[in-house]
Structures are given as C-alpha cells and as structure tokens.
Design a protein around this motif. Sequence first.
Motif, PDB file in Angstrom:
ATOM      1  N   ALA A 164     -61.649  -6.633 -30.331  1.00 26.95           N
ATOM      2  CA  ALA A 164     -61.017  -7.727 -31.066  1.00 26.95           C
ATOM      3  C   ALA A 164     -61.330  -7.643 -32.554  1.00 26.95           C
ATOM      4  CB  ALA A 164     -61.476  -9.066 -30.499  1.00 26.95           C
ATOM      5  N   MET A 165     -62.563  -7.238 -32.888  1.00 30.00           N
ATOM      6  CA  MET A 165     -62.940  -7.177 -34.303  1.00 30.00           C
ATOM      7  C   MET A 165     -62.285  -6.001 -35.006  1.00 30.00           C
ATOM      8  SD  MET A 165     -64.434  -8.768 -36.650  1.00 30.00           S
ATOM      9  CE  MET A 165     -63.943  -8.216 -38.284  1.00 30.00           C
ATOM     10  N   ILE A 166     -62.162  -4.889 -34.321  1.00 20.88           N
ATOM     11  CA  ILE A 166     -61.481  -3.735 -34.930  1.00 20.88           C
ATOM     12  C   ILE A 166     -60.019  -4.070 -35.191  1.00 20.88           C
ATOM     13  CG2 ILE A 166     -60.734  -1.353 -34.538  1.00 20.88           C
ATOM     14  CD1 ILE A 166     -63.372  -0.926 -33.033  1.00 20.88           C
ATOM     15  N   ARG A 167     -59.384  -4.756 -34.246  1.00 19.90           N
ATOM     16  CA  ARG A 167     -57.997  -5.179 -34.454  1.00 19.90           C
ATOM     17  C   ARG A 167     -57.906  -6.198 -35.592  1.00 19.90           C
ATOM     18  NH1 ARG A 167     -54.463  -3.600 -30.554  1.00 19.90           N
ATOM     19  NH2 ARG A 167     -55.356  -2.726 -28.629  1.00 19.90           N
ATOM     20  N   ALA A 168     -58.874  -7.096 -35.660  1.00 25.14           N
ATOM     21  CA  ALA A 168     -58.884  -8.091 -36.736  1.00 25.14           C
ATOM     22  C   ALA A 168     -59.058  -7.425 -38.098  1.00 25.14           C
ATOM     23  CB  ALA A 168     -60.005  -9.098 -36.496  1.00 25.14           C
ATOM     24  N   THR A 169     -59.867  -6.367 -38.140  1.00 25.19           N
ATOM     25  CA  THR A 169     -60.049  -5.625 -39.394  1.00 25.19           C
ATOM     26  C   THR A 169     -58.742  -4.988 -39.825  1.00 25.19           C
ATOM     27  OG1 THR A 169     -62.360  -5.165 -38.836  1.00 25.19           O
ATOM     28  CG2 THR A 169     -61.336  -3.761 -40.511  1.00 25.19           C
ATOM     29  N   TYR A 170     -58.030  -4.402 -38.862  1.00 25.47           N
ATOM     30  CA  TYR A 170     -56.733  -3.813 -39.204  1.00 25.47           C
ATOM     31  C   TYR A 170     -55.765  -4.881 -39.707  1.00 25.47           C
ATOM     32  CZ  TYR A 170     -52.183  -1.728 -38.994  1.00 25.47           C
ATOM     33  OH  TYR A 170     -50.929  -1.301 -39.332  1.00 25.47           O
ATOM     34  N   ASP A 171     -55.753  -6.029 -39.063  1.00 25.39           N
ATOM     35  CA  ASP A 171     -54.856  -7.105 -39.503  1.00 25.39           C
ATOM     36  C   ASP A 171     -55.185  -7.539 -40.935  1.00 25.39           C
ATOM     37  OD1 ASP A 171     -53.557  -7.081 -37.079  1.00 25.39           O
ATOM     38  OD2 ASP A 171     -54.716  -8.743 -36.230  1.00 25.39           O
ATOM     39  N   ALA A 172     -56.474  -7.659 -41.232  1.00 28.93           N
ATOM     40  CA  ALA A 172     -56.882  -8.047 -42.584  1.00 28.93           C
ATOM     41  C   ALA A 172     -56.486  -6.971 -43.586  1.00 28.93           C
ATOM     42  CB  ALA A 172     -58.394  -8.278 -42.625  1.00 28.93           C
ATOM     43  N   PHE A 173     -56.711  -5.727 -43.204  1.00 24.07           N
ATOM     44  CA  PHE A 173     -56.335  -4.595 -44.062  1.00 24.07           C
ATOM     45  C   PHE A 173     -54.834  -4.597 -44.335  1.00 24.07           C
ATOM     46  CE2 PHE A 173     -54.856  -0.126 -44.172  1.00 24.07           C
ATOM     47  CZ  PHE A 173     -55.524   0.324 -45.298  1.00 24.07           C
ATOM     48  N   ASN A 174     -54.053  -4.813 -43.281  1.00 27.06           N
ATOM     49  CA  ASN A 174     -52.594  -4.819 -43.408  1.00 27.06           C
ATOM     50  C   ASN A 174     -52.132  -5.956 -44.313  1.00 27.06           C
ATOM     51  OD1 ASN A 174     -50.485  -3.178 -42.524  1.00 27.06           O
ATOM     52  ND2 ASN A 174     -49.807  -4.681 -41.016  1.00 27.06           N
ATOM     53  N   SER A 175     -52.793  -7.097 -44.221  1.00 25.27           N
ATOM     54  CA  SER A 175     -52.402  -8.259 -45.020  1.00 25.27           C
ATOM     55  C   SER A 175     -52.756  -8.104 -46.497  1.00 25.27           C
ATOM     56  CB  SER A 175     -53.093  -9.525 -44.480  1.00 25.27           C
ATOM     57  OG  SER A 175     -52.677  -9.790 -43.156  1.00 25.27           O
ATOM     58  N   SER A 176     -53.706  -7.218 -46.789  1.00 19.31           N
ATOM     59  CA  SER A 176     -54.174  -7.078 -48.170  1.00 19.31           C
ATOM     60  C   SER A 176     -53.198  -6.311 -49.057  1.00 19.31           C
ATOM     61  CB  SER A 176     -55.536  -6.369 -48.191  1.00 19.31           C
ATOM     62  OG  SER A 176     -55.422  -5.020 -47.768  1.00 19.31           O
ATOM     63  N   PHE A 177     -52.209  -5.646 -48.446  1.00 19.58           N
ATOM     64  CA  PHE A 177     -51.278  -4.829 -49.240  1.00 19.58           C
ATOM     65  C   PHE A 177     -50.562  -5.646 -50.312  1.00 19.58           C
ATOM     66  CE2 PHE A 177     -50.488  -1.931 -45.302  1.00 19.58           C
ATOM     67  CZ  PHE A 177     -51.787  -1.447 -45.417  1.00 19.58           C
ATOM     68  N   SER A 178     -50.266  -6.894 -49.995  1.00 14.02           N
ATOM     69  CA  SER A 178     -49.495  -7.724 -50.919  1.00 14.02           C
ATOM     70  C   SER A 178     -50.237  -7.971 -52.234  1.00 14.02           C
ATOM     71  CB  SER A 178     -49.163  -9.068 -50.267  1.00 14.02           C
ATOM     72  OG  SER A 178     -50.358  -9.779 -49.963  1.00 14.02           O
ATOM     73  N   ALA A 211     -60.145  -6.095 -53.256  1.00 12.90           N
ATOM     74  CA  ALA A 211     -61.252  -5.648 -52.407  1.00 12.90           C
ATOM     75  C   ALA A 211     -62.138  -6.824 -51.994  1.00 12.90           C
ATOM     76  CB  ALA A 211     -62.076  -4.597 -53.141  1.00 12.90           C
ATOM     77  N   ARG A 212     -62.430  -7.717 -52.940  1.00 10.00           N
ATOM     78  CA  ARG A 212     -63.242  -8.887 -52.611  1.00 10.00           C
ATOM     79  C   ARG A 212     -62.525  -9.777 -51.604  1.00 10.00           C
ATOM     80  NH1 ARG A 212     -66.783 -11.269 -57.576  1.00 10.00           N
ATOM     81  NH2 ARG A 212     -67.657 -12.377 -55.791  1.00 10.00           N
ATOM     82  N   SER A 213     -61.225  -9.928 -51.789  1.00 13.16           N
ATOM     83  CA  SER A 213     -60.444 -10.746 -50.868  1.00 13.16           C
ATOM     84  C   SER A 213     -60.436 -10.143 -49.463  1.00 13.16           C
ATOM     85  CB  SER A 213     -59.011 -10.882 -51.395  1.00 13.16           C
ATOM     86  OG  SER A 213     -58.211 -11.614 -50.492  1.00 13.16           O
ATOM     87  N   LEU A 214     -60.255  -8.818 -49.394  1.00 14.03           N
ATOM     88  CA  LEU A 214     -60.245  -8.153 -48.094  1.00 14.03           C
ATOM     89  C   LEU A 214     -61.609  -8.254 -47.420  1.00 14.03           C
ATOM     90  CD1 LEU A 214     -59.095  -6.437 -45.849  1.00 14.03           C
ATOM     91  CD2 LEU A 214     -59.362  -4.411 -47.315  1.00 14.03           C
ATOM     92  N   MET A 215     -62.672  -8.027 -48.175  1.00 10.44           N
ATOM     93  CA  MET A 215     -64.018  -8.160 -47.608  1.00 10.44           C
ATOM     94  C   MET A 215     -64.258  -9.569 -47.075  1.00 10.44           C
ATOM     95  SD  MET A 215     -66.333  -5.533 -47.722  1.00 10.44           S
ATOM     96  CE  MET A 215     -65.115  -5.002 -46.544  1.00 10.44           C
ATOM     97  N   SER A 216     -63.840 -10.567 -47.857  1.00  9.13           N
ATOM     98  CA  SER A 216     -64.017 -11.960 -47.444  1.00  9.13           C
ATOM     99  C   SER A 216     -63.238 -12.259 -46.178  1.00  9.13           C
ATOM    100  CB  SER A 216     -63.569 -12.888 -48.575  1.00  9.13           C
ATOM    101  OG  SER A 216     -63.680 -14.243 -48.206  1.00  9.13           O
ATOM    102  N   ASP A 217     -62.020 -11.731 -46.090  1.00 13.38           N
ATOM    103  CA  ASP A 217     -61.173 -11.947 -44.914  1.00 13.38           C
ATOM    104  C   ASP A 217     -61.805 -11.318 -43.676  1.00 13.38           C
ATOM    105  OD1 ASP A 217     -59.065 -12.667 -43.303  1.00 13.38           O
ATOM    106  OD2 ASP A 217     -57.625 -11.256 -44.169  1.00 13.38           O
ATOM    107  N   ILE A 218     -62.311 -10.083 -43.824  1.00  8.80           N
ATOM    108  CA  ILE A 218     -62.940  -9.399 -42.699  1.00  8.80           C
ATOM    109  C   ILE A 218     -64.189 -10.150 -42.245  1.00  8.80           C
ATOM    110  CG2 ILE A 218     -64.178  -7.292 -42.016  1.00  8.80           C
ATOM    111  CD1 ILE A 218     -62.231  -5.739 -43.822  1.00  8.80           C
ATOM    112  N   GLU A 219     -64.994 -10.593 -43.190  1.00  7.09           N
ATOM    113  CA  GLU A 219     -66.213 -11.321 -42.840  1.00  7.09           C
ATOM    114  C   GLU A 219     -65.900 -12.644 -42.156  1.00  7.09           C
ATOM    115  OE1 GLU A 219     -68.477 -11.581 -46.419  1.00  7.09           O
ATOM    116  OE2 GLU A 219     -69.148  -9.491 -46.307  1.00  7.09           O
ATOM    117  N   GLU A 220     -64.880 -13.341 -42.646  1.00  6.87           N
ATOM    118  CA  GLU A 220     -64.486 -14.611 -42.018  1.00  6.87           C
ATOM    119  C   GLU A 220     -64.040 -14.390 -40.581  1.00  6.87           C
ATOM    120  OE1 GLU A 220     -61.282 -18.275 -42.663  1.00  6.87           O
ATOM    121  OE2 GLU A 220     -61.537 -16.755 -44.217  1.00  6.87           O
TER     122      GLU A 220
END
Length: 465
Positions: A291-305, A394-403
């Motif tokens: 679940a966490m690996i999938r969540a990381t991918y989702d956060a990564f995918n969302s960061s493109f914008s 990068a900070r936003s993506l890190m924050s999203d992954i940690e959350e």
Amino acid sequence: MEEISVCEALIALLGIEKVLVPGSTGYNTSLSSYFSPQAAAVLPACFVTPQTVVDVSTLVKILTSSENGGPHDFAVRGGGHTWFANANSAPGAVTIDMRGLNSIEFSADKSSVSVGAGATWDLIYDKLDPLGLSVAGGRVAGVGVGGLTLGGGISYFGPREGLTCNQAISFEIVLADGSVVEANEKQNADLWWGLRGGSNNFGIVTRINFRTFEQRSLLWSTLTLNPLTEPFEGETPPFYKPILELPTISNALATTITASMSTLAQNSVALQKPQAARYMTATTTFIPTEAMIRATYDAFNSSFSLLEGVAGLMWAANIEPLGVLNLLLKLHYGPVSQKKIIVPNTPLPPQIYKRGGADTNALGLTKQESSLAICLISPAWSDAAHDEQVYSAARSLMSDIEEKAKKLGVYDPYIYLDYAAPWQDVIKGYGEENVKMLQALRKRVDPVGVFTRMVKGGFKIPEES
C-alpha cells in the motif's frame, strides 16, 4: 581581521602551495571539482589544502583563535559530493579542502585499512580489488570517504556487512581546541559512537580505519528499463531472473555485467556526471508495504503538475527498500514527449542497519525491527532559474509521501543523512534519547560549539532546550 587577511596569514604559516586564492589555477580547479553547480557557485576567500593531520590541527587553532579579529567561520570538504550551497564551502571565508589527506595503508595482516578522510571510494577500491579484498563503502566514484561514513553509508555489501559507519574500527579526529585524538571502541568510545552518523558536529576527521573482508569474486549487476504495467515472474539468477525476463523498453539500455567494485563505482558516475546538470536530493523513510509503495507512486504522479516549464528536467523518486526490490520512478520532460519508467535495482535486506550493532552508532535504529525503505528524490535540471520551483516541488512531494506514510501507520522518523536536503532535521530523526547523548558528547568535546556555530555545512545537533 578581514577574511582575506586570514588567508594571507595562512599563506605565511603554511606556504602558498597549500593556500589557494581566487584567480589561481588551484582555486578554480577546486571549484570545478564539486559535484553540483550549486556547490561550485559558492566562492570562499581561499581554499586551504592540508597534507597532514598537523596541518589540520594548526588550521583549527588559527581559525578558532580570538587573536587578529577571530574566531573565523570556515567549512570542510572531502569529496565535495553534497549538492547544496554552503554544505561544504564557506562563502567569503576559509574552506578546508581535505583531499590531500588521501593515504591508504593496510594493517600487517590486511584485516583493516587506514584511509585518509579526504580519499574517495574509487581510490580505495583501486587498491583493494587487486588483493581480493573490499570494504563496505560507497557505490559511486568521487564520493568522499569521510562524508559518507559520518552520515551512515549505504553499500553494495550492506546486506552482508552492514552500514559503512559500522565498519569504522577507529577515527583520528582534530577537535575544536586543535588536539588530535583517537576514537574507537575502547578509547573515547562515546565519540566513536557519535561519529558513526553524527556528521561534522565534533571535529575534523582526518583518518578512518575500516575492517576489510575477502571479495575475490566479481559482483553481478544489471540495469533494465521496464514499462509500469508488467508483472514480476520467473527467476535467474534465482533472485534476479524475474527482472531480466520482463520486457524492456530499450534493449540498448538493458545491461548485465560482472565487474569489480572499481568498475561499478566508475560506471555509477555515468548516471549523474558531475556538474552535467543541476542536482538535488531529499529523503524520507517508511516500512515498504504494498500500500505504501503504491501511495508513493501516486504522490510521485501527482507532483508532475508542479514542474511545468522546468527546462531539461529529469524528475526521479528512488525507493531503496530493505528487503524488496529498488524501484526508480522517472519523468523526463523533453521537447517531444514525457516518459515514466520503473527500474528495478539492488535489494537491501534489513540486516543493513543491524549488522555490526545498531547500538554502536548514533542513527537511532536500535529498536526498529521492521524492514525500512529509504525514499529518495533525485531530480536533475538545466536552468538555475528553475531552482526554487524544483526545490518547492521536492518539498511538496516529500511532505505528501510522509503524510501518506503516517496515515498508513508505516512512517519512520529516520532520515538518511547522505541523501538529506538542507531543510530536513536529520539529527532529530535519530530519536530523543540519541539526541541527548549527542548533545552531551558535543558539550564534552566542543563546549564552545565551534563545529555547531562556526563550521558551515553538515547537519547540526539541535540546541538543548
């Protein structure tokens, strides 16, 4: 005293050959040797290049003296691989370039190797490979011995041998008063413990003794690029065959080799050539559930914008799990198209932070029993005008992954120092008990706080509340 006067005083004391001033060939060569353009853009008043531990001791005494307008700020650099500005150079002040301390000497029975802290890992492997020996050191040529070890140190040999810092039998270090001491399990044991993960908070490490081991066989390595939709099936060698049997995006980029550590370290440089682009890293840690690996991918995918318009961008998130396969997610912004790929890489089982004794370092992983994954953001881009946009993303993506990790109950506060960004509170992540022990150690060896307040760079121990 003006900082330039400090440089002049150092010239008088150490000689012009050891003090590099702006405009000189040596000064420009030192600047060009930094890994990232951000680090190379910092302009010290001079570089000083000590050749012995006595030189380092003399430098510390001069720079911390109250005479002649001192004390003076300074910085210390080894391999110069930390990416951010002021991490390993002091703007308008003195930067101590440790690369002259690069000796490599074996014990009589070759069970250990004594290495100058200014050496780089490729120099060590060049000496060890012909002897059928190795150490659990860095994976990339040009990375400094001192910096990687003081931050923990991930190695290709980590699953078998443990973290690099746990292979350090002994440290020679110049303290804030200029004294030279040895720190090992029996002598200054608290300092030996603190240096294993404690960054540059206690002094300037000039030499490290590492345990060696036999490594007569070459290492097997592979790189494949795979589409996101393919499952993992099959095996060869038993553990890696599933990766090799996946359809690749480009056969030209799929490579399998057996090679020495020297060769692998040099090959790694090709993936991120020094100053070929602007670089950064940031990191977080979690238990790598599906679940966490999938969540990381989702956060990564969302960061493109957040990255529209960034020139020459390669946007990457690398998951280095302790027990499953590495996944490297990349987005390239090119003139024609965008591409997303996953690259399976080296597995790192949980022994990496247990072998050698998790309680013999300052990292705070003693009580952790779960496999952990280090998640690394490692983008590259071409234009300095986009620095803040990339840092913010990068900070936003890190924050999203940690959350997401906290919501899933898999977050871990540990931050791997050697991947950390300057805004990350690395030492705090070692845990309250270890922070207090590090504070007590700092009070003992550096009561004035020279390496906390005067020395630029590193990740500092929090002030006592």
